[in-house]
Every structure is written in C-alpha cells, then in structure tokens.
Scaffold this motif. Structure first.
Motif: not given
Length: 148
Positions: A15-42
């Motif tokens: 449940v907490l993973s679902f909340i984090n992945i599908y609710l929290l992170i998408p909401s925060l990404m609207k506030i703090f948009p991030i350019a598409d960064v691949s895991t290779k770059v990260l």
C-alpha cells in the motif's frame, strides 16, 4: 499468529509503495518537474546489470541503513525524532543531486520513507521497519528502473 503479522506488514509495504509510486511522486513531479533523466545518467554506468544491482538491490538497503536506521539508533536518545528526520532527509536529498528539482523530489521521498519507517517501528519493530522501508524504496527504484 506470526504469519498474520508478516502478512499485515507485507500488505502495508504494498500500500505504501503504491501511494509513493502512483500518488506522491507524480504529484511532486508536477511541482518540481524534472527533465527526463535516464538511470544510466543518474549513476553513470552503461551496464544494465550493474545499474540494476546498485539502484534496485543494493541502494535501497544501504540508503535505509545510512539515512534512517543508523541515525535513529544512534541519535534517538539525544534528539527528538523529527529533528533526526529533518537532518536525515536533507542529507538523503543532497546525495541525489542530479538536478535541483531532483533534490527537492528526493527530500519529499525521504520524508515519506522516514515517516513509513516510524510507522513500521511503532507497529512492529525497528528491524521490520528497516526491511519494510528498504522494500518500499526497492519497489520505487524498480519502477523507475523499468520505466527508464
């Protein structure tokens, strides 16, 4: 009876993973948009197996140990848990300095993980909290690894 505890813990992780992945992170990404960064770059590796091992398997356990478990164990008698959490989340976010937006996103993810740790610690134990939060972090990283 113990299996019910583990089943409840497993359900809470999902449940907490679902909340984090599908609710929290998408909401925060609207506030703090991030350019598409691949895991290779990260993490700077071309080898997908090495990236997977570091980002999905090893990283969540090491980061939970270093940024949540150890600070709580070492400092809980010296500081209140909210101060520990604030310091922990700031340091956690600064280790994710791929961009300023990513730092902010990581801070709020750190707050979420720290709060989840406190919830599991209160309901179960500190060891179950460590494993459960590591799994939430692992599932989050797995999701982003698959997307990239």
């Amino acid at each position: 009876m113990k299996y019910k505890m583990y089943l409840g813990c497993f359900f809470m992780v999902l449940v907490l993973s679902f909340i984090n992945i599908y609710l929290l992170i998408p909401s925060l990404m609207k506030i703090f948009p991030i350019a598409d960064v691949s895991t290779k770059v990260l993490i700077g590796w071309d080898n997908a197996i090495e990236r997977f091992m570091l980002m999905v398997i090893l990283g969540p356990f090491v980061e939970t140990l270093v940024f949540i478990f150890a600070p709580i164990k070492i400092l809980e008698d010296k500081m209140n848990v909210y101060s520990i959490g604030l310091i922990s989340c700031v340091v956690f976010s600064l280790t994710h300095f791929y961009s300023l937006q990513y730092v902010f996103l990581s801070f709020f993810t750190g707050v979420y993980l720290f709060a989840s740790f406190l919830l599991f610690k209160k309901k179960y134990s500190i060891n179950i909290a460590f494993f459960s939060v590591s799994m939430i972090h692992l599932l989050n990283n797995l999701y982003h690894f698959i997307l990239k």
